[in-house]
Design an enzyme around this catalytic site. Structure first.
Site, PDB file in Angstrom:
ATOM      1  N   TYR A   1     -11.749  -7.862   6.781  1.00  0.00           N
ATOM      2  CA  TYR A   1     -11.187  -7.328   6.470  1.00  0.00           C
ATOM      3  C   TYR A   1     -10.225  -9.161   6.395  1.00  0.00           C
ATOM      4  O   TYR A   1     -10.475 -10.160   7.275  1.00  0.00           O
ATOM      5  CB  TYR A   1      -9.647  -6.908   6.839  1.00  0.00           C
ATOM      6  CG  TYR A   1      -8.389  -6.636   5.495  1.00  0.00           C
ATOM      7  CD1 TYR A   1      -8.602  -6.405   5.090  1.00  0.00           C
ATOM      8  CD2 TYR A   1      -7.085  -8.254   5.705  1.00  0.00           C
ATOM      9  CE1 TYR A   1      -7.203  -6.575   3.671  1.00  0.00           C
ATOM     10  CE2 TYR A   1      -6.252  -8.569   5.169  1.00  0.00           C
ATOM     11  CZ  TYR A   1      -6.634  -7.451   3.804  1.00  0.00           C
ATOM     12  OH  TYR A   1      -4.982  -8.144   2.818  1.00  0.00           O
TER      13      TYR A   1
ATOM     14  N   ASP B   1     -12.734 -16.766   9.132  1.00  0.00           N
ATOM     15  CA  ASP B   1     -11.501 -16.029   9.105  1.00  0.00           C
ATOM     16  C   ASP B   1     -10.816 -16.706  10.455  1.00  0.00           C
ATOM     17  O   ASP B   1     -10.377 -15.309  10.839  1.00  0.00           O
ATOM     18  CB  ASP B   1     -11.354 -15.354   7.859  1.00  0.00           C
ATOM     19  CG  ASP B   1     -10.424 -14.886   7.459  1.00  0.00           C
ATOM     20  OD1 ASP B   1      -9.465 -15.149   8.140  1.00  0.00           O
ATOM     21  OD2 ASP B   1     -10.186 -13.446   6.750  1.00  0.00           O
TER      22      ASP B   1
ATOM     23  N   TYR C   1       0.477  -0.858  -0.040  1.00  0.00           N
ATOM     24  CA  TYR C   1       0.336   0.114   0.085  1.00  0.00           C
ATOM     25  C   TYR C   1       0.948   1.471   0.085  1.00  0.00           C
ATOM     26  O   TYR C   1       0.716   2.470   0.599  1.00  0.00           O
ATOM     27  CB  TYR C   1      -1.066  -0.331   1.585  1.00  0.00           C
ATOM     28  CG  TYR C   1      -1.915  -1.353   0.880  1.00  0.00           C
ATOM     29  CD1 TYR C   1      -3.282  -0.582   0.320  1.00  0.00           C
ATOM     30  CD2 TYR C   1      -1.575  -2.767   1.411  1.00  0.00           C
ATOM     31  CE1 TYR C   1      -4.368  -1.613  -0.019  1.00  0.00           C
ATOM     32  CE2 TYR C   1      -3.063  -3.319   1.378  1.00  0.00           C
ATOM     33  CZ  TYR C   1      -3.509  -2.769   0.940  1.00  0.00           C
ATOM     34  OH  TYR C   1      -5.016  -3.799   0.895  1.00  0.00           O
TER      35      TYR C   1
ATOM     36  N   LYS D   1      -0.726 -16.738   8.342  1.00  0.00           N
ATOM     37  CA  LYS D   1      -0.541 -15.720   9.438  1.00  0.00           C
ATOM     38  C   LYS D   1       0.773 -17.119  10.238  1.00  0.00           C
ATOM     39  O   LYS D   1       1.815 -16.653   9.807  1.00  0.00           O
ATOM     40  CB  LYS D   1      -1.603 -15.221   9.853  1.00  0.00           C
ATOM     41  CG  LYS D   1      -1.904 -13.500   8.857  1.00  0.00           C
ATOM     42  CD  LYS D   1      -2.007 -12.473   9.892  1.00  0.00           C
ATOM     43  CE  LYS D   1      -1.929 -11.778   8.568  1.00  0.00           C
ATOM     44  NZ  LYS D   1      -3.286 -10.830   7.949  1.00  0.00           N
TER      45      LYS D   1
HETATM   46  C1  LIG Z   1      -3.724 -11.223   6.792  1.00  0.00           C
HETATM   47  C2  LIG Z   1      -5.393 -11.282   6.587  1.00  0.00           C
HETATM   48  C3  LIG Z   1      -5.923 -12.109   5.541  1.00  0.00           C
HETATM   49  C4  LIG Z   1      -4.579 -12.376   4.509  1.00  0.00           C
HETATM   50  O1  LIG Z   1      -3.936 -13.362   4.369  1.00  0.00           O
HETATM   51  P1  LIG Z   1      -2.576 -13.236   3.640  1.00  0.00           P
HETATM   52  O2  LIG Z   1      -1.495 -13.542   3.865  1.00  0.00           O
HETATM   53  O3  LIG Z   1      -2.015 -11.815   3.863  1.00  0.00           O
HETATM   54  O4  LIG Z   1      -3.189 -13.440   1.848  1.00  0.00           O
HETATM   55  C5  LIG Z   1      -7.510 -12.831   5.333  1.00  0.00           C
HETATM   56  N1  LIG Z   1      -8.019 -12.627   6.571  1.00  0.00           N
HETATM   57  C6  LIG Z   1      -7.885 -12.279   7.479  1.00  0.00           C
HETATM   58  C7  LIG Z   1      -8.604 -12.087   9.204  1.00  0.00           C
HETATM   59  C8  LIG Z   1      -6.378 -11.186   7.709  1.00  0.00           C
HETATM   60  O5  LIG Z   1      -5.687 -10.963   9.106  1.00  0.00           O
END
Ligand SMILES: *Cc1c(COP(=O)(O)O)cnc(C)c1O
Length: 437
Positions: free
Chosen positions: A159, A260, A32, A289
């Site tokens: 997100y 997620d 970004y 992550k």
């Molecule tokens: C960081 C994140 C993503 C995306 O993961 P990337 O490895 O950056 O593609 C998706 N969902 C959540 C909740 C995140 O924190």
């Protein structure tokens, strides 16, 4: 032999003073960032435990865990050894028609650790890809059942990643949906939960999502949301009962639930997975992550046997996805080592110690008149301001104070490695206080 490298910097040493940093500014895109007005970048030479070391020798306490990932700290001997051992066997092999011990061990561990009915694991390359995979699973599921469902219901301030389908369920304002109109699929957004984690539950909080689900459920393949903590879309921490109500609504109306856990998974919120705060299990779950302890990119999408088998009973006869680097053995081996470290259980008292200390220190920060709210859960601390920060000056203030904290907009937040010490955490919070003056 002709020296083709004349005029090029061929040494391994980063040239902070001149060429490397200049080259970075002129040619290298960071997350970004603008090429018209590139903001300063701090060159890091190495990292160890909770510390990042800058090229100029300065040592910073890391408050970000490199975006939720480095839970055990940097340069960890156990993770290093796992990577070295695997490197000497094979760093990669294709996953089509081939399997290997690191992947099987990882999938077994994930099945054992995750909420009960999740039994089928799809290894993906990054968080965003695991979200794409989850959305595709849900669409293929309904297709196989002979229903055309093409909508997802999600929350404002969410997100889920930067690829197109993931972006289509991310907050429309934050991810600039207007730029991609006509290209981006349009999904349904409910108001985000208002009741904080520690507040008394307010039944009205679920009304908007319930109404939208009721109105559109025959078109909705799944609800997708971040459990308990909405991360990059606003660092909001909401009441677990909200999640319980979502699960009940999905069951009542026959809609899949995708959770997620990419940011929240692997202990960050004080539970191994944030859905445990609500005692629910999803139909599909994404993790990423911290999966490799912050060493490499790897993610996974997990689902139930029932969803998996339904997907595969459809017209395609299989799940239609298979990345080149799927199940990368090097990443799997490090993930296994990281999960073994979690299995020893130390993270539980580390995270509760961090949470306790945040609960003592953050209210003090909350007294500043620039601060609108402070909140915390597990090893996550958030300071929400009234006005957006000035990135260049606040970043410099943090580095001058010996810490690495990277705010966005009106949010200053920390999620340090679980191994952080009391005084180091204190230093992070004091650096936030000082940056406010
Ligand atoms: C960081 C994140 C993503 C995306 O993961 P990337 O490895 O950056 O593609 C998706 N969902 C959540 C909740 C995140 O924190």
């Amino acid at each position: 032999m002709q020296n083709i490298n004349t005029n090029k910097n061929t040494s391994n040493q980063f040239s902070s003073a001149g060429t490397d940093l200049d080259y970075d500014r002129q040619h290298v895109w960071h997350p970004y960032t603008s090429t018209l007005n590139p903001l300063p970048c701090y060159p890091v030479s190495h990292a160890e435990g909770v510390h990042l070391y800058l090229e100029d020798g300065r040592q910073l306490i890391d408050g970000m865990s490199s975006w939720w990932a480095t839970i055990h700290g940097y340069n960890h001997p156990v993770l290093n050894q796992a990577a070295k051992d695997q490197l000497d066997k094979m760093s990669h092999v294709m996953f089509g028609g081939i399997t290997h011990q690191p992947a099987v061990e990882l999938c077994r561990k994930l099945v054992e650790l995750s909420p009960a009915p999740l039994q089928q694991v799809f290894l993906a390359d990054s968080g965003s890809v695991s979200v794409e995979v989850a959305l595709k699973m849900a669409l293929q599921y309904w297709h196989a059942k002979g229903e055309r469902r093409s909508k997802f219901l999600t929350l404002r301030h969410g997100y889920h990643g930067d690829t197109f389908a993931a972006m289509s369920v991310t907050d429309p304002d934050n991810s600039m949906h207007s730029l991609y109109k006509g290209f981006l699929p349009e999904h349904i957004f409910a108001e985000s939960p208002q009741t904080g984690f520690h507040d008394a539950w307010d039944e009205n909080d679920i009304a908007d999502l319930a109404a939208k689900l009721e109105a559109h459920h025959t078109d909705i393949a799944a609800i997708i949301l971040e459990p308990v903590v909405q991360g990059a879309g606003g660092m909001r921490i909401y009441h677990p009962t909200y999640l319980r109500r979502v699960r009940e609504l999905c069951d009542d109306l026959g809609v899949l639930l995708i959770v997620d856990e990419i940011a929240t998974g692997f202990g960050r919120t004080g539970k191994l997975f944030a859905c445990e705060h609500a005692g629910i299990s999803p139909d599909i779950m994404c993790v990423g992550k911290a999966l490799t302890g912050g060493y490499m990119t790897l993610a996974a999408t997990m689902t139930t046997k029932q969803v998996a088998d339904t997907v595969c009973s459809g017209e395609a006869g299989c799940f239609m996805h298979g990345p080149t680097f799927m199940g990368n053995p090097l990443a799997c081996a490090v993930a296994n080592a990281s999960l073994s470290l979690l299995e020893t259980g130390d993270w539980q008292h580390q995270v509760s110690r961090i949470e306790h200390q945040l609960s003592q220190l953050l209210p003090m920060v909350g007294q500043s008149e620039q601060v609108k709210a402070v909140r915390w859960l597990g090893a996550i601390g958030v300071v929400e301001l009234y006005e957006p920060v000035d990135m260049v000056s606040i970043q410099k203030s943090f580095v001058d104070n010996g810490v690495w904290i990277r705010p966005f907009g009106r949010l200053i937040y920390i999620m340090p490695p679980f191994i952080i010490g009391n005084q180091q955490l204190e230093k992070l919070v004091f650096a936030i206080l000082q940056s406010l003056h």
